[in-house]
Enzyme design. Sequence first.
Site, PDB file in Angstrom:
ATOM      1  N   ALA A  12       7.112  98.866  20.527  1.00  0.00           N
ATOM      2  CA  ALA A  12       6.539  97.696  21.212  1.00  0.00           C
ATOM      3  C   ALA A  12       5.208  97.341  20.583  1.00  0.00           C
ATOM      4  CB  ALA A  12       6.376  98.001  22.701  1.00  0.00           C
TER       5      ALA A  12
ATOM      6  N   VAL B 235       5.149  93.576  15.984  1.00  0.00           N
ATOM      7  CA  VAL B 235       6.403  92.900  15.658  1.00  0.00           C
ATOM      8  C   VAL B 235       7.397  93.008  16.811  1.00  0.00           C
ATOM      9  CG1 VAL B 235       8.405  93.018  14.122  1.00  0.00           C
ATOM     10  CG2 VAL B 235       6.103  93.096  13.192  1.00  0.00           C
TER      11      VAL B 235
ATOM     12  N   SER C   2      11.712  96.913  11.224  1.00  0.00           N
ATOM     13  CA  SER C   2      10.579  97.405  10.426  1.00  0.00           C
ATOM     14  C   SER C   2      10.822  97.080   8.952  1.00  0.00           C
ATOM     15  CB  SER C   2      10.462  98.926  10.524  1.00  0.00           C
ATOM     16  OG  SER C   2      10.395  99.364  11.838  1.00  0.00           O
ATOM     17  N   THR C   3       9.750  97.067   8.183  1.00  0.00           N
ATOM     18  CA  THR C   3       9.871  96.921   6.728  1.00  0.00           C
ATOM     19  C   THR C   3      10.186  98.297   6.141  1.00  0.00           C
ATOM     20  OG1 THR C   3       8.266  95.146   6.792  1.00  0.00           O
ATOM     21  CG2 THR C   3       8.644  96.176   4.653  1.00  0.00           C
TER      22      THR C   3
ATOM     23  N   GLU D 188       0.369  87.425  11.271  1.00  0.00           N
ATOM     24  CA  GLU D 188      -0.455  87.521  12.482  1.00  0.00           C
ATOM     25  C   GLU D 188      -1.338  86.277  12.601  1.00  0.00           C
ATOM     26  OE1 GLU D 188      -2.323  91.363  12.886  1.00  0.00           O
ATOM     27  OE2 GLU D 188      -0.486  92.350  12.258  1.00  0.00           O
TER      28      GLU D 188
ATOM     29  N   LYS E  90      12.260  91.649   1.599  1.00  0.00           N
ATOM     30  CA  LYS E  90      11.048  91.757   2.413  1.00  0.00           C
ATOM     31  C   LYS E  90       9.893  92.324   1.584  1.00  0.00           C
ATOM     32  CE  LYS E  90       8.063  92.036   5.510  1.00  0.00           C
ATOM     33  NZ  LYS E  90       7.361  90.892   6.049  1.00  0.00           N
TER      34      LYS E  90
ATOM     35  N   CYS F  46       0.122  95.356   6.016  1.00  0.00           N
ATOM     36  CA  CYS F  46       1.362  95.426   5.231  1.00  0.00           C
ATOM     37  C   CYS F  46       1.267  95.182   3.730  1.00  0.00           C
ATOM     38  CB  CYS F  46       2.388  94.483   5.846  1.00  0.00           C
ATOM     39  SG  CYS F  46       2.886  95.038   7.478  1.00  0.00           S
TER      40      CYS F  46
ATOM     41  N   LYS G 287      -8.033  88.705   9.136  1.00  0.00           N
ATOM     42  CA  LYS G 287      -7.891  87.259   8.978  1.00  0.00           C
ATOM     43  C   LYS G 287      -8.249  86.632  10.316  1.00  0.00           C
ATOM     44  CE  LYS G 287      -3.609  85.572   9.216  1.00  0.00           C
ATOM     45  NZ  LYS G 287      -2.144  85.379   9.099  1.00  0.00           N
TER      46      LYS G 287
ATOM     47  N   ARG H  14      -6.635  96.196  10.627  1.00  0.00           N
ATOM     48  CA  ARG H  14      -6.028  97.165   9.719  1.00  0.00           C
ATOM     49  C   ARG H  14      -6.190  96.707   8.269  1.00  0.00           C
ATOM     50  NH1 ARG H  14      -0.242  98.088  12.598  1.00  0.00           N
ATOM     51  NH2 ARG H  14      -0.495  95.869  13.019  1.00  0.00           N
TER      52      ARG H  14
HETATM   53  P1  NAD Z   1       2.703  98.810  15.289  1.00  0.00           P
HETATM   54  O1  NAD Z   1       2.021 100.025  14.819  1.00  0.00           O
HETATM   55  O2  NAD Z   1       1.914  97.701  15.927  1.00  0.00           O
HETATM   56  O3  NAD Z   1       3.872  99.188  16.321  1.00  0.00           O
HETATM   57  C1  NAD Z   1       4.784 100.216  16.116  1.00  0.00           C
HETATM   58  C2  NAD Z   1       5.101 100.844  17.470  1.00  0.00           C
HETATM   59  O4  NAD Z   1       6.153 101.796  17.321  1.00  0.00           O
HETATM   60  C3  NAD Z   1       3.934 101.587  18.100  1.00  0.00           C
HETATM   61  O5  NAD Z   1       3.620 101.030  19.369  1.00  0.00           O
HETATM   62  C4  NAD Z   1       4.430 103.034  18.216  1.00  0.00           C
HETATM   63  O6  NAD Z   1       3.971 103.705  19.374  1.00  0.00           O
HETATM   64  C5  NAD Z   1       5.933 102.831  18.265  1.00  0.00           C
HETATM   65  N1  NAD Z   1       6.702 104.023  17.918  1.00  0.00           N
HETATM   66  C6  NAD Z   1       6.529 104.864  16.859  1.00  0.00           C
HETATM   67  N2  NAD Z   1       7.449 105.849  16.893  1.00  0.00           N
HETATM   68  C7  NAD Z   1       8.225 105.627  17.985  1.00  0.00           C
HETATM   69  C8  NAD Z   1       9.341 106.299  18.531  1.00  0.00           C
HETATM   70  N3  NAD Z   1       9.849 107.391  17.949  1.00  0.00           N
HETATM   71  N4  NAD Z   1       9.894 105.803  19.670  1.00  0.00           N
HETATM   72  C9  NAD Z   1       9.377 104.700  20.254  1.00  0.00           C
HETATM   73  N5  NAD Z   1       8.321 104.028  19.786  1.00  0.00           N
HETATM   74  C10 NAD Z   1       7.742 104.477  18.639  1.00  0.00           C
HETATM   75  O7  NAD Z   1       3.492  98.226  14.026  1.00  0.00           O
HETATM   76  P2  NAD Z   1       3.874  96.712  13.706  1.00  0.00           P
HETATM   77  O8  NAD Z   1       2.690  95.996  13.129  1.00  0.00           O
HETATM   78  O9  NAD Z   1       4.576  96.119  14.868  1.00  0.00           O
HETATM   79  O10 NAD Z   1       4.890  96.930  12.500  1.00  0.00           O
HETATM   80  C11 NAD Z   1       6.165  97.479  12.723  1.00  0.00           C
HETATM   81  C12 NAD Z   1       6.981  97.294  11.455  1.00  0.00           C
HETATM   82  O11 NAD Z   1       7.106  95.892  11.171  1.00  0.00           O
HETATM   83  C13 NAD Z   1       6.368  97.915  10.210  1.00  0.00           C
HETATM   84  O12 NAD Z   1       7.405  98.400   9.395  1.00  0.00           O
HETATM   85  C14 NAD Z   1       5.697  96.733   9.515  1.00  0.00           C
HETATM   86  O13 NAD Z   1       5.636  96.917   8.125  1.00  0.00           O
HETATM   87  C15 NAD Z   1       6.636  95.599   9.849  1.00  0.00           C
HETATM   88  N6  NAD Z   1       6.017  94.264   9.875  1.00  0.00           N
HETATM   89  C16 NAD Z   1       4.791  94.072  10.454  1.00  0.00           C
HETATM   90  C17 NAD Z   1       4.255  92.790  10.519  1.00  0.00           C
HETATM   91  C18 NAD Z   1       2.911  92.532  11.148  1.00  0.00           C
HETATM   92  O14 NAD Z   1       2.406  91.411  11.032  1.00  0.00           O
HETATM   93  N7  NAD Z   1       2.283  93.466  11.831  1.00  0.00           N
HETATM   94  C19 NAD Z   1       4.981  91.705  10.026  1.00  0.00           C
HETATM   95  C20 NAD Z   1       6.237  91.934   9.470  1.00  0.00           C
HETATM   96  C21 NAD Z   1       6.753  93.223   9.403  1.00  0.00           C
HETATM   97  C1  UGA Z   2       1.736  88.889   5.788  1.00  0.00           C
HETATM   98  C2  UGA Z   2       2.800  87.877   5.358  1.00  0.00           C
HETATM   99  O1  UGA Z   2       2.182  86.586   5.246  1.00  0.00           O
HETATM  100  C3  UGA Z   2       3.937  87.827   6.360  1.00  0.00           C
HETATM  101  O2  UGA Z   2       4.961  86.946   5.893  1.00  0.00           O
HETATM  102  C4  UGA Z   2       4.508  89.232   6.541  1.00  0.00           C
HETATM  103  O3  UGA Z   2       5.543  89.220   7.524  1.00  0.00           O
HETATM  104  C5  UGA Z   2       3.404  90.177   6.977  1.00  0.00           C
HETATM  105  O4  UGA Z   2       2.342  90.160   5.994  1.00  0.00           O
HETATM  106  C6  UGA Z   2       3.843  91.607   7.090  1.00  0.00           C
HETATM  107  O5  UGA Z   2       4.840  91.988   6.507  1.00  0.00           O
HETATM  108  O6  UGA Z   2       3.105  92.310   7.765  1.00  0.00           O
HETATM  109  P1  UGA Z   2      -0.294  88.867   7.508  1.00  0.00           P
HETATM  110  O7  UGA Z   2      -0.709  90.107   6.791  1.00  0.00           O
HETATM  111  O8  UGA Z   2      -0.232  88.880   8.983  1.00  0.00           O
HETATM  112  O9  UGA Z   2       1.158  88.408   7.008  1.00  0.00           O
HETATM  113  O10 UGA Z   2      -1.287  87.689   7.115  1.00  0.00           O
HETATM  114  P2  UGA Z   2      -1.440  86.726   5.833  1.00  0.00           P
HETATM  115  O11 UGA Z   2      -1.665  85.366   6.330  1.00  0.00           O
HETATM  116  O12 UGA Z   2      -0.359  86.912   4.846  1.00  0.00           O
HETATM  117  O13 UGA Z   2      -2.808  87.234   5.207  1.00  0.00           O
HETATM  118  C7  UGA Z   2      -2.922  88.504   4.594  1.00  0.00           C
HETATM  119  C8  UGA Z   2      -4.288  88.658   3.981  1.00  0.00           C
HETATM  120  O14 UGA Z   2      -4.436  87.803   2.847  1.00  0.00           O
HETATM  121  C9  UGA Z   2      -5.430  88.287   4.927  1.00  0.00           C
HETATM  122  O15 UGA Z   2      -6.501  89.190   4.752  1.00  0.00           O
HETATM  123  C10 UGA Z   2      -5.823  86.889   4.467  1.00  0.00           C
HETATM  124  O16 UGA Z   2      -7.142  86.559   4.791  1.00  0.00           O
HETATM  125  C11 UGA Z   2      -5.622  87.021   2.965  1.00  0.00           C
HETATM  126  N1  UGA Z   2      -5.409  85.721   2.286  1.00  0.00           N
HETATM  127  C12 UGA Z   2      -4.345  84.940   2.606  1.00  0.00           C
HETATM  128  C13 UGA Z   2      -6.290  85.344   1.278  1.00  0.00           C
HETATM  129  O17 UGA Z   2      -7.252  86.058   0.946  1.00  0.00           O
HETATM  130  N2  UGA Z   2      -6.059  84.152   0.627  1.00  0.00           N
HETATM  131  C14 UGA Z   2      -5.005  83.336   0.926  1.00  0.00           C
HETATM  132  O18 UGA Z   2      -4.863  82.273   0.294  1.00  0.00           O
HETATM  133  C15 UGA Z   2      -4.132  83.751   1.949  1.00  0.00           C
END
Ligand code: NAD
Ligand code: UGA
Length: 456
Positions: free
Chosen positions: A9, A12, A127-128, A161, A216, A272, A335, A342
């Site tokens: 939770a 993502v 997840s990625t 985000e 991804k 990420c 951002k 992070r």
């Molecule tokens: P997060 O750290 O915010 O959330 C992950 C959650 O999983 C945590 O709340 C944790 O307690 C829970 N968890 C871990 N182990 C568990 C278990 N065994 N059972 C139940 N819950 C458990 O992570 P996130 O930012 O949501 O990212 C999750 C995945 O999505 C990653 O692989 C990340 O690379 C990918 N992703 C993130 C973003 C982003 O913008 N944050 C965007 C695209 C993809």
């Molecule tokens: C990024 C990708 O944009 C998403 O598509 C992807 O799902 C996600 O990672 C993920 O896998 O976690 P995010 O990290 O939330 O999303 O934000 P971005 O808008 O991509 O910005 C990433 C970083 O690059 C930030 O620090 C931002 O300030 C910086 N940035 C972005 C720059 O310095 N210049 C730019 O032109 C754009």
Amino acid sequence: MKKIACIGAGYVGGTTMAVIAMKCPQYRVTVCDVNRERIGAWQTDRLPIFEPGLLDVIRTARGRNLFFTTDIDAAIVEADIIFVSVNTPTKTFGEGAGKAADLQYWEKVARDILRAAQSSKIIVEKSTLPVRTAEALENIFRSGGNHPHFEVVSNPEFLAEGTAIRDLLEADRVLIGSRETPEGLAARQEIVDIYANWIPRERILTTNVWSAELSKLAANAFLAQRISSVNSISALCERTGASVAEVARAIGMDTRIGPKFLNASVGFGGSCFRKDILNLVYICESFGLDEVARYWESVVAMNEYQEHRFVRMILQAMFNTIVGKRVALFGFAFKANTSDTRESPAIFVARRLLEEKAVVAITDPEALDNARIDLQCAPGTALFIADPYEAAAGSHAIAVMTEWDLFRSLDYGRIYRSMEKPAFVFDGRNILDHKRLQEIGFHVHPIGAAPLQASS
Ligand code: NAD
Ligand code: UGA
């Protein structure tokens, strides 16, 4: 009513499931996590993450067809489809430390599903993950003899985000990868049916599992590569009198290149980009593709160079010493429009300034709590101040770390009067009106353009 569970939770899991529940009232969506505090927060209006528009989405579905729980086994038993969205951080120990993805949380979930499930399920990789993870999961799911069938589908998430709700509602594309067996194709269709409730069919892309997993990692690597490319040019601009904003505009107007992700900055952050590129590097290395690994590794190296360069710029401009000088950091989130810090470049910059014995006054509209945690072991004096005017007062310099709109509209005349002189601005995001600041009396150091010295 079809039942969906999501394990994890976090950013993502919580956000994607809220949108699915809002758009698909015919599905019952249960989001679960081991973290009680997080689950508790999702049940209130003080959500565990700050994301514009998210609370409105949650309010339409929570208690109707969207539920949050720590009872993971019960959610597994009930569900037809299980999304898994647990964290996949960079491994910090053993083989592949510093590069490979740490898959322990994923494997634990797979084993929980295997133990608790009493009927067949579709397991969705949200997840990625490294390419070919689905194969490892299938092996786990096949182990232990007679049990229901688990079909693994990859549905990576592309939300960013700060714009997550819009990204989910108006996704450029939704990617669904499956095995091309009858069971795989049926599972793929089940996931297509969910998104087809609001995403036009032509934007729902179906592929084999490996293509979805790799797309991804490749998408994040390409996005980060554009930032490193423009940042590399920014260094050259500073030496030659070219302006990186003008260069980016000129190249971005080429429709083959396009204008997005060409804003030079102090460096990219976020949970990420770095982790996913290093994972890609590790995968290439493990297939013996060393040239490919070095190519992608350079994107991360350029980002580190940019962060170092920014600190050096501050030091050099401020007469090579900042001992005892107060520096206001405008922004700490990685951002704008998020509380997430992070891998924020602000963490590196703040630590380096503290090592140089500056007093660092940090202001950010949403990220101060996280900033406090990030810097709790840092040496020296870090101050956390909600009001930017108060953070700037008595400072020798302002360094803009996050592109919050708030910082564009401040009264810089008032700020200048409250600061020590000479007063510097280091605009790590190029968001301020540099000419105007120069007229006020600041020495202005943009990214990727010659500094503007105050005339007086
Ligand atoms: P997060 O750290 O915010 O959330 C992950 C959650 O999983 C945590 O709340 C944790 O307690 C829970 N968890 C871990 N182990 C568990 C278990 N065994 N059972 C139940 N819950 C458990 O992570 P996130 O930012 O949501 O990212 C999750 C995945 O999505 C990653 O692989 C990340 O690379 C990918 N992703 C993130 C973003 C982003 O913008 N944050 C965007 C695209 C993809
Ligand atoms: C990024 C990708 O944009 C998403 O598509 C992807 O799902 C996600 O990672 C993920 O896998 O976690 P995010 O990290 O939330 O999303 O934000 P971005 O808008 O991509 O910005 C990433 C970083 O690059 C930030 O620090 C931002 O300030 C910086 N940035 C972005 C720059 O310095 N210049 C730019 O032109 C754009």
